[in-house]
Design a protein around this motif. Structure first.
Motif, PDB file in Angstrom:
ATOM      1  N   SER A   1       0.860  -1.188   0.000  1.00 38.98           N
ATOM      2  CA  SER A   1       0.000   0.000   0.000  1.00 38.98           C
ATOM      3  C   SER A   1       0.892   1.232   0.000  1.00 38.98           C
ATOM      4  O   SER A   1       2.106   1.130   0.204  1.00 38.98           O
ATOM      5  CB  SER A   1      -0.934   0.007   1.219  1.00 38.98           C
ATOM      6  OG  SER A   1      -0.198   0.144   2.434  1.00 38.98           O
ATOM      7  N   ALA A   2       0.298   2.407  -0.239  1.00 42.99           N
ATOM      8  CA  ALA A   2       1.110   3.617  -0.404  1.00 42.99           C
ATOM      9  C   ALA A   2       0.766   4.723   0.586  1.00 42.99           C
ATOM     10  O   ALA A   2       1.383   5.781   0.544  1.00 42.99           O
ATOM     11  CB  ALA A   2       0.963   4.137  -1.837  1.00 42.99           C
ATOM     12  N   ASP A   3      -0.185   4.505   1.477  1.00 41.59           N
ATOM     13  CA  ASP A   3      -0.627   5.555   2.387  1.00 41.59           C
ATOM     14  C   ASP A   3       0.062   5.449   3.745  1.00 41.59           C
ATOM     15  O   ASP A   3       0.328   4.347   4.233  1.00 41.59           O
ATOM     16  CB  ASP A   3      -2.139   5.474   2.593  1.00 41.59           C
ATOM     17  CG  ASP A   3      -2.905   5.850   1.338  1.00 41.59           C
ATOM     18  OD1 ASP A   3      -3.625   6.846   1.369  1.00 41.59           O
ATOM     19  OD2 ASP A   3      -2.781   5.144   0.328  1.00 41.59           O
ATOM     20  N   LEU A   4       0.320   6.598   4.340  1.00 39.87           N
ATOM     21  CA  LEU A   4       0.751   6.660   5.734  1.00 39.87           C
ATOM     22  C   LEU A   4      -0.431   7.140   6.560  1.00 39.87           C
ATOM     23  O   LEU A   4      -1.016   8.190   6.284  1.00 39.87           O
ATOM     24  CB  LEU A   4       1.919   7.625   5.899  1.00 39.87           C
ATOM     25  CG  LEU A   4       2.267   8.049   7.339  1.00 39.87           C
ATOM     26  CD1 LEU A   4       2.625   6.845   8.203  1.00 39.87           C
ATOM     27  CD2 LEU A   4       3.386   9.088   7.345  1.00 39.87           C
TER      28      LEU A   4
ATOM     29  N   GLY B   1      14.382   7.121  10.644  1.00 44.28           N
ATOM     30  CA  GLY B   1      15.804   6.842  10.546  1.00 44.28           C
ATOM     31  C   GLY B   1      16.674   8.072  10.454  1.00 44.28           C
ATOM     32  O   GLY B   1      17.695   8.072   9.766  1.00 44.28           O
ATOM     33  N   GLY B   2      16.290   9.138  11.117  1.00 45.39           N
ATOM     34  CA  GLY B   2      17.065  10.366  11.081  1.00 45.39           C
ATOM     35  C   GLY B   2      16.810  11.244   9.878  1.00 45.39           C
ATOM     36  O   GLY B   2      17.387  12.325   9.747  1.00 45.39           O
ATOM     37  N   LEU B   3      15.925  10.816   8.972  1.00 41.33           N
ATOM     38  CA  LEU B   3      15.555  11.599   7.791  1.00 41.33           C
ATOM     39  C   LEU B   3      14.180  12.209   8.004  1.00 41.33           C
ATOM     40  O   LEU B   3      13.260  11.519   8.447  1.00 41.33           O
ATOM     41  CB  LEU B   3      15.540  10.713   6.549  1.00 41.33           C
ATOM     42  CG  LEU B   3      16.838   9.971   6.216  1.00 41.33           C
ATOM     43  CD1 LEU B   3      16.595   8.963   5.091  1.00 41.33           C
ATOM     44  CD2 LEU B   3      17.943  10.950   5.824  1.00 41.33           C
ATOM     45  N   THR B   4      14.030  13.486   7.672  1.00 42.12           N
ATOM     46  CA  THR B   4      12.758  14.172   7.910  1.00 42.12           C
ATOM     47  C   THR B   4      12.175  14.697   6.608  1.00 42.12           C
ATOM     48  O   THR B   4      12.851  15.396   5.845  1.00 42.12           O
ATOM     49  CB  THR B   4      12.938  15.339   8.887  1.00 42.12           C
ATOM     50  OG1 THR B   4      13.422  14.841  10.139  1.00 42.12           O
ATOM     51  CG2 THR B   4      11.612  16.055   9.125  1.00 42.12           C
ATOM     52  N   ALA B   5      10.930  14.340   6.356  1.00 39.91           N
ATOM     53  CA  ALA B   5      10.173  14.868   5.217  1.00 39.91           C
ATOM     54  C   ALA B   5       9.262  15.974   5.736  1.00 39.91           C
ATOM     55  O   ALA B   5       8.414  15.738   6.601  1.00 39.91           O
ATOM     56  CB  ALA B   5       9.360  13.774   4.558  1.00 39.91           C
ATOM     57  N   GLN B   6       9.447  17.178   5.233  1.00 35.58           N
ATOM     58  CA  GLN B   6       8.626  18.310   5.657  1.00 35.58           C
ATOM     59  C   GLN B   6       7.291  18.300   4.913  1.00 35.58           C
ATOM     60  O   GLN B   6       7.199  17.874   3.769  1.00 35.58           O
ATOM     61  CB  GLN B   6       9.363  19.627   5.371  1.00 35.58           C
ATOM     62  CG  GLN B   6      10.765  19.720   5.954  1.00 35.58           C
ATOM     63  CD  GLN B   6      10.756  19.808   7.463  1.00 35.58           C
ATOM     64  OE1 GLN B   6       9.748  20.176   8.090  1.00 35.58           O
ATOM     65  NE2 GLN B   6      11.890  19.475   8.083  1.00 35.58           N
ATOM     66  N   ASN B   7       6.263  18.777   5.597  1.00 37.10           N
ATOM     67  CA  ASN B   7       4.933  18.939   4.988  1.00 37.10           C
ATOM     68  C   ASN B   7       4.443  17.651   4.326  1.00 37.10           C
ATOM     69  O   ASN B   7       3.875  17.668   3.233  1.00 37.10           O
ATOM     70  CB  ASN B   7       4.950  20.070   3.960  1.00 37.10           C
ATOM     71  CG  ASN B   7       5.275  21.408   4.581  1.00 37.10           C
ATOM     72  OD1 ASN B   7       4.690  21.780   5.605  1.00 37.10           O
ATOM     73  ND2 ASN B   7       6.218  22.136   3.994  1.00 37.10           N
ATOM     74  N   GLN B   8       4.663  16.539   4.985  1.00 38.16           N
ATOM     75  CA  GLN B   8       4.214  15.250   4.463  1.00 38.16           C
ATOM     76  C   GLN B   8       2.715  15.079   4.692  1.00 38.16           C
ATOM     77  O   GLN B   8       2.224  15.259   5.808  1.00 38.16           O
ATOM     78  CB  GLN B   8       4.965  14.098   5.144  1.00 38.16           C
ATOM     79  CG  GLN B   8       4.508  12.723   4.724  1.00 38.16           C
ATOM     80  CD  GLN B   8       4.811  12.419   3.268  1.00 38.16           C
ATOM     81  OE1 GLN B   8       5.887  12.771   2.768  1.00 38.16           O
ATOM     82  NE2 GLN B   8       3.881  11.798   2.578  1.00 38.16           N
ATOM     83  N   ILE B   9       2.004  14.743   3.641  1.00 37.49           N
ATOM     84  CA  ILE B   9       0.573  14.472   3.774  1.00 37.49           C
ATOM     85  C   ILE B   9       0.382  13.053   4.285  1.00 37.49           C
ATOM     86  O   ILE B   9       1.010  12.114   3.784  1.00 37.49           O
ATOM     87  CB  ILE B   9      -0.144  14.656   2.426  1.00 37.49           C
ATOM     88  CG1 ILE B   9      -0.080  16.122   1.982  1.00 37.49           C
ATOM     89  CG2 ILE B   9      -1.598  14.192   2.508  1.00 37.49           C
ATOM     90  CD1 ILE B   9      -0.684  16.384   0.618  1.00 37.49           C
ATOM     91  N   PHE B  10      -0.442  12.892   5.283  1.00 34.50           N
ATOM     92  CA  PHE B  10      -0.758  11.583   5.849  1.00 34.50           C
ATOM     93  C   PHE B  10      -2.189  11.632   6.364  1.00 34.50           C
ATOM     94  O   PHE B  10      -2.853  12.680   6.316  1.00 34.50           O
ATOM     95  CB  PHE B  10       0.227  11.209   6.969  1.00 34.50           C
ATOM     96  CG  PHE B  10       0.144  12.103   8.172  1.00 34.50           C
ATOM     97  CD1 PHE B  10      -0.560  11.707   9.296  1.00 34.50           C
ATOM     98  CD2 PHE B  10       0.756  13.354   8.175  1.00 34.50           C
ATOM     99  CE1 PHE B  10      -0.656  12.529  10.412  1.00 34.50           C
ATOM    100  CE2 PHE B  10       0.665  14.186   9.288  1.00 34.50           C
ATOM    101  CZ  PHE B  10      -0.035  13.775  10.404  1.00 34.50           C
ATOM    102  N   ALA B  11      -2.668  10.521   6.864  1.00 31.46           N
ATOM    103  CA  ALA B  11      -4.054  10.452   7.335  1.00 31.46           C
ATOM    104  C   ALA B  11      -4.098  10.245   8.842  1.00 31.46           C
ATOM    105  O   ALA B  11      -3.320   9.456   9.402  1.00 31.46           O
ATOM    106  CB  ALA B  11      -4.804   9.325   6.640  1.00 31.46           C
TER     107      ALA B  11
END
Length: 461
Positions: free
Chosen positions: A19-22, A100-110
């Motif tokens: 699946s592709a959703d968070l 894992g120490g990597l940050t995605a800004q403004n990530q869309i999730f549910a």
């Protein structure tokens, strides 16, 4: 993973390549809240269709009010997802997501405000699911976490890998280049089928076989369970979110029949096994799996990958009945006649690499040598004759075209008849004189060959 700023809200999530959703349980959910899953499951009637539960001992929920980087999506956009087992619903939000120490800004999730209790296990803490399929598979069409990390220059390529056995029983998710700790030799690659339309990690299988021995070669005996010929190709979905291997029911039933027949031959096996309903079951104390059951092979990318009986038979607490072992293989027809799901029964034995940048999926093995795939057999004699016949018909067609082309290039019959009439009875000068006269009769030196031929023919008659 953690969501929000500061990164103090942490969550155990299922890493799901199917699946592709968070999505994460929201603190604004509408479910019953209980202290202990094991103690309060029955008390709150968890598991009923019209009820859902939140357990403080195994689940965390996300509270966007305490995150300084939270952004509300306006207007509110509802969200829902349905899996093979269970579902969830809520609304979309936007915040920072760290893994894992990597940050995605403004990530869309549910944020899930309701869910099916089928998604919950009292033995496995879980606060949501993080999908690792591709954007096309997303329920809302937003970028996946891997895609966001790549777009924001946090990683150089959309490449990750999974070692379900990992270290000391703990699975590993590796973002970036593959870790050679988890495989020998080379990674065997398969092309991803229709990645931009399905967004799923489908690759092609070139056959499923069984062997009595712990090896596979053309010189030894083997049985085809599915030949996966080009006229009926097999697809395999590499899905970490599915526990079992699933296969089409016709192949599954063929496998069950083969296993029952195999174990009934006591010269091959001492196992006491039966077909019970749709299950294949063996008395736990009656056999040693790798000595009394056949091996199953799945062919990908020109190589064959083995599944030993001790790997596909479920024992102990994983089994389906007390005193009996069952298979970690099931059937599913809704995916298609020749479509398989390579779930954890298979995946835990290998190292899986997912390369979205090049649309490839790779399999690494800790075996000392890779096993070469068995060539697929001809479809059948009839189609072999059809194939030969098509070549013959094609050759005849080419010859006919050449002859027809040469026929069209020949001189017209009228010209040949006219020339045959003149040349035997006149010298070249007379021939030229007649041509000049014809030109004069038609004016301006334009020669009408047909009129000249008619005049000469009338004289000849």
């Amino acid at each position: 993973i953690s969501i929000g700023t500061p990164a103090t809200q942490t969550f155990n999530v299922v890493f799901d390549t199917g699946s592709a959703d968070l999505w994460i349980f929201s603190s604004y959910h509408t479910c019953d809240t209980a202290s202990s899953c094991s103690d309060d499951w029955n008390k709150y009637s968890c598991g009923l269709d019209d009820n859902c539960c939140f357990f403080n001992d195994i689940m965390n929920d996300y509270d966007h009010s305490i995150s300084t980087t939270y952004t509300k999506i306006e207007p509110t956009k509802s969200w829902s997802i349905t899996y093979g087992k269970g579902s969830a619903a809520g609304y979309l939000s936007k915040d920072s997501v760290t893994i894992g120490g990597l940050t995605a800004q403004n990530q869309i999730f549910a944020e899930a405000t309701s869910w099916s209790d089928l998604l919950i296990s009292c033995y496995e803490p879980m606060s949501g699911i993080l999908g690792f399929a591709m954007k096309a598979a997303s329920e809302d069409g937003s970028s996946t976490l891997i895609e966001s990390l790549h777009d924001q220059k946090q990683i150089t390529s959309k490449l990750f890998s999974v070692a379900l056995k990992g270290d000391n029983g703990k699975s590993k998710l590796i973002i970036g280049e593959p870790d050679e700790t988890y495989y020998k030799n080379e990674i065997v690659w398969g092309d991803v089928i229709q990645p931009t339309s399905t967004g799923m990690w489908f690759t092609q299988l070139t056959g499923i076989l069984t062997t009595e021995e712990n090896s596979l070669s053309e010189d030894d005996g083997f049985n085809w369970m599915d030949t996966c010929v080009d006229t009926a190709p097999c697809l395999a979905l590499i899905d970490t979110g599915t526990s079992y291997i699933t296969m089409p029911s016709n192949v599954y039933n063929k496998l069950i029949e083969y296993l029952v027949e195999y174990t009934s031959d006591k010269t091959k096996s001492k196992a006491n096994c039966i077909k019970y309903g749709t299950d294949f079951m063996c008395n736990t104390k009656s056999y040693t799996p790798d000595e009394d059951l056949p091996f199953i092979w799945f062919q990908v990318g020109g190589h064959a990958f083995k599944l030993s009986p001790s790997q596909y038979m479920l024992t102990g607490t994983d089994s389906c009945a007390i005193g009996y072992d069952c298979m970690g293989i099931s059937f599913l027809d809704s995916m298609g006649q020749h479509t398989y799901i390579m779930g954890d029964t298979f995946l835990r034995e290998y190292y899986l690499v997912f390369d979205e940048s090049n649309y490839k999926v790779g399999i690494g093995s800790l075996d000392d040598e890779l096993t070469v795939a068995i060539p697929r057999p001809p479809i059948n004699d009839f189609w072999s004759y059809i194939e030969v016949g098509s070549y013959i018909i094609g050759a005849i067609g080419v010859i006919v075209c050449i002859v027809a082309s040469l026929w069209k290039l020949r001189k017209p019959p009228s010209f040949a008849t006219w020339k045959d009439y003149i040349m035997p009875n006149n010298n070249q000068n007379n021939y030229n004189q007649i041509m000049d006269n014809l030109g004069n009769e038609n004016g301006n030196g334009n020669i009408n060959i047909n009129d000249g031929y008619t005049e000469l023919n009338d004289q000849h008659m």
